[in-house]
Design an enzyme around this catalytic site. Structure first.
Site, short mmCIF file in Angstrom:
data_model
loop_
_atom_site.label_atom_id
_atom_site.label_comp_id
_atom_site.label_asym_id
_atom_site.label_seq_id
_atom_site.Cartn_x
_atom_site.Cartn_y
_atom_site.Cartn_z
N GLU A 434 1.31 1.01 -8.49
CA GLU A 434 0.83 0.09 -7.45
C GLU A 434 1.56 0.19 -6.12
OE1 GLU A 434 0.52 -3.87 -9.10
OE2 GLU A 434 -1.15 -3.31 -10.40
N ASP A 435 2.36 1.23 -5.91
CA ASP A 435 3.07 1.33 -4.63
C ASP A 435 2.11 1.63 -3.48
OD1 ASP A 435 5.24 0.87 -6.18
OD2 ASP A 435 6.23 2.78 -5.82
#
Length: 819
Positions: A434-435
């Site tokens: 999810e970066d």
């Protein structure tokens, strides 16, 4: 080679800020026995210094531990034989995290990365008689904040934002399912190794031919020590223990050796074939004497990640193929199984992984905010046929990219790949969790510029698009690398390509779970719904006065932002309000089960066959917990399955019946994950809530191998009060069941009673005289249920085996108490 494990005579104490290091180490006060491998918290708990942070609100009382520095020391005598070796190294397989090590007063190594093992030459420092080893662990919180002051604060979801500068398990800083417990200590083995020659690295890569008739094998060895006049014996044994390849090679520092295997025994995912494993034996020899040896197991399979056009749709597929077989990868996300991972032994890993395998999981995703798991985890996945999606350890943050950090990440990746690449279960390396979404949320992600140009706005791209793919290509080109999860290029959560995290349900817009199938994805790598753990688990952490819904303790043991409020939304939308703890546990688990089933059922429909794989995977967030908590897990910290575990298991069965209901229209389909076409009959029966049979019809089902088939529509009579039972039959046996209920369930006026349970030892016969929703069986003790959380219909007796059943059975179903 001789190894001496240093696991005895350890002590620890808190570092005093008012004393010099020498004064602290010389002091006789404040030391307590320490366990190595282990963590400071565990020893403090054992000695009664701190309470168990898993109980009540005690987590809040132990935060000082992570804000302090800690000293470890041990005394030991060196084995005489080891001292006679020309080389002796001190090996620290894992130091968490900022650690400096001294041997006999001389500094020998420093660590700032939990995931990088260390080795230091100490032959000249060791002495006969007593030796002393010291380790200073600095607070990761304070060290990280110093780095943050130096380089600037970065955005992070979950935990203190300074965590992005620290190469340590992110979940230790607290997550939306886990406590804030900044574990500190030597978390993996410490030992001395003496040798004249040693095997530093072993890499074995392979490529199976498209027709599966042969495998090209490449072996890379790294040796150290005195190698002149010595040889390396390489032996590969097939799964039956017979020699498949043997060769004797002149020893040198770097060896590349290639050979071919004809008709290799292939490794298959669970349910598609046997998990056949080869044994590789490598030894350094001088004449008949073995100086060093390594043995490992591996498997050969043809792996491809297919990203191909999907007929009639935009984008491309995201389908894993093993040995030319396309797979729908149903399964779970995996988080560390404890806040203190040294408590997770092989037996506990096996219990968790067998639970997943027996739950029809094909894949587990090792999530990027935890750890690269112990060897036992991957060995068991190899044996059980569980595919592994392996994240690198970056999660929910904007990570830096200054040169020292990138060098540390490179060493970490090299270590992880070298250790784990041998496992056939691992099918993908993934850059982060999810970066890209974090960057997108603050307007920092621009796919039209290079990672170098984005170094100031989104520095993590240097990791995910430069460092990690380079290391993967160099050390393990046999597996695909994927920059992140989710990732799809310009839009990280694009529904037409790549993988997607479907959090419109629960997070985001709090969408009804019935809409899960509308949130389409080529591969759903996260989706989930929270539920309370079992009553017994709640009793283990909550005092009697706090055992009620929304108590301070229960709210504390739900770490999700607005978690209790979001649970209340989904309860309110679907069920009548529960009135006590037992009812709340049941209600939240029923909603969780219904939600996950809706998602999997709809996404399996999109797996239509070659060239039409609209969705090729659904991984539930999450399988497990790291402490006793209300979370998205389908089994709680004590391995007690929730209702969703059984429902998901049925939805992940090889052959299932799917349905979608809108008003009086009921759409039907059959999903077949096997390699054989399926032929059978679908029995469709409509029932009133009181148990009156309204209508029964049947139709022929012919489902293709590796795909789904539409079965048309049925008209539901009196659709607001009619339950439709679906049974898929073949050869006189029930292959699959499903039941379509009018929704929302809270509007239904359900009669009382209607269930008969006949118990014969550990065998239960369940009969219903009317439709029953969510029949949940419970008993004291550790009972393994062959099935549970059932929808029962008249004229369809079901048998459940309760392994370990000794006492009475408690039965609960929708409407039996508060509804």
């Amino acid at each position: 080679m001789i190894a001496q494990v240093l696991s005895d005579n350890w002590q620890l104490r808190q570092r005093s800020p008012r004393a010099t290091l020498e004064e602290d180490l010389a002091s006789h006060k404040g030391w307590i026995p320490a366990t190595v491998p282990g963590y400071v918290h565990q020893d403090l708990m054992r000695e009664g210094v701190i309470p168990d942070p898993f109980v009540g609100l005690a987590e809040l009382e132990v935060q000082w531990v992570g804000d302090a520095d800690w000293l470890y020391r041990c005394t030991f005598e060196v084995d005489d034989e080891l001292l006679r070796m020309p080389y002796v190294d001190l090996c620290c397989d894992g130091l968490d995290t900022f650690a400096t090590v001294w041997l006999n007063g001389q500094e020998v190594l420093h660590s700032d990365n939990q995931f990088v093992p260390h080795r230091a030459a100490v032959r000249e420092i060791l002495r006969e008689g007593s030796n002393e080893l010291w380790i200073l662990f600095e607070s990761p919180l304070r060290a990280g904040r110093r780095l943050q002051e130096q380089h600037g604060e970065m955005r992070a979801w979950n935990g203190d934002p300074s965590r992005v500068y620290v190469r340590k398990a992110g979940y230790h800083y607290g997550w939306d399912w886990g406590p804030t417990l900044l574990a500190i200590g030597p978390w993996r083995e410490i030992r001395l190794e003496g040798y004249s020659a040693r095997i530093d690295t072993v890499r074995i890569l392979h490529e199976v031919a498209p027709d599966l008739s042969s495998a090209a094998v490449r072996l890379y060895l790294g040796l150290e020590g005195d190698l002149e006049g010595r040889e390396v014996l390489v032996r590969l044994l097939d799964p039956e223990g017979h020699p498949a390849h043997t060769d004797l090679i002149v020893a040198r520092n770097h060896i590349e050796h290639e050979f071919d295997l004809q008709f290799p025994h292939l490794w298959w995912p669970r349910g598609h074939g046997p998990q056949q494993l080869y044994t590789l034996q490598v030894s350094v020899r001088e004449g008949e004497a073995t100086l060093a040896s390594r043995t490992l197991r591996t498997g050969f399979r043809r792996l491809r990640l297919l990203q191909e056009p999907v007929k009639g749709e935009e984008g491309s597929s995201f389908t894993f193929e093993i040995n030319n077989v396309p797979l729908f990868c149903g399964g779970y996300n995996w988080i560390p199984a404890d806040s203190f991972t040294t408590r997770v032994d092989r037996r506990r890993y096996e219990r968790w992984l067998r639970l997943a395998a027996e739950g029809n999981a094909t894949m587990l995703r090792v999530w990027g905010g935890g750890i690269y798991e112990a060897d036992a985890f991957y060995e068991l996945c190899d044996e059980l046929g569980l595919l592994v999606w392996q994240d690198f350890m970056f999660a929910c943050g904007m990570y830096p990219a200054h040169e020292e950090f990138l060098q540390s990440v490179r060493r970490e990746a090299e270590s992880a790949i070298t250790r784990l690449h041998v496992h056939p279960s691992i099918v993908i390396w993934c850059g982060n969790n999810e970066d890209y979404q974090v960057a997108q949320s603050i307007g920092a992600y621009d796919p039209d510029i290079s990672p170098e140009e984005a170094r100031d706005t989104f520095p993590g791209r240097m990791i995910y698009e430069r460092v990690l793919p380079e290391v993967c290509a160099r050390l393990d080109p046999s597996r695909p690398y994927w920059p992140g999860s989710p990732y799809a290029g310009a839009d990280p959560n694009d529904p037409t390509q790549g993988d997607r995290h479907v959090w419109e349900v629960w997070h985001g817009q709090l969408a009804p779970y019935q809409r899960y199938p509308s949130f389409r994805s080529r591969f759903v790598s996260e989706f989930g719904m929270q539920a309370l753990p079992s009553r017994r688990t709640i009793e283990a952490f909550a005092p009697p006065s706090e055992r009620y819904p929304e108590s301070r303790t229960l709210d504390h043991h739900n770490k999700a932002q607005d978690g209790p409020r979001r649970i209340a939304v989904y309860l309110s939308d679907n069920l009548r309000a529960p009135c006590g703890l037992a009812e709340a546990v049941y209600a939240t688990q029923l909603v969780q089960a219904e939600a996950l089933a809706a998602g999997i059922r709809g996404w399996r429909r999109e797996w239509r066959g070659r060239g039409r794989y609209g969705c090729s995977g659904a991984l539930v967030w999450q399988l497990n917990d790291c402490w006793p908590v209300t979370s998205w897990a389908v089994a709680d910290y004590y391995l007690r399955p929730k209702a969703a575990y059984y429902v998901v298991r049925r939805e992940l069965a090889p052959i299932t019946i799917g349905y979608s209901r809108e008003g009086s229209r009921l759409q039907l389909w059959c999903s077949n994950l096997t390699g054989e076409p399926f032929s059978g009959q679908l029995e469709v029966t409509q029932w009133s809530l009181q148990g009156e049979k309204i209508l029964q019809t049947s139709l022929e089902v012919n489902a293709p191998a590796y795909g789904s088939v539409e079965l048309g529509e049925a008209h539901v009579h009196a659709f607001r009060t009619t339950v439709v039972g679906l049974r898929l039959l073949a050869g006189g046996s029930v292959i699959a069941r499903a039941a379509s209920w009018p929704e929302p369930l809270k509007y239904l006026h359900l009669p009382k009673g209607g269930l008969d349970v006949a118990v014969d030892g550990q065998r239960l016969r369940l009969r219903a005289t009317r439709p029953l929703k969510g029949v949940l069986l419970e008993a004291e003790g550790d009972v393994t249920w062959s099935d549970n959380a059932l929808d029962l219909l008249p004229e369809d007796e079901q048998v459940v085996v309760a392994e370990g059943l000794e006492g009475e059975i408690q039965v609960r179903y929708l409407g039996d108490t508060w509804n």
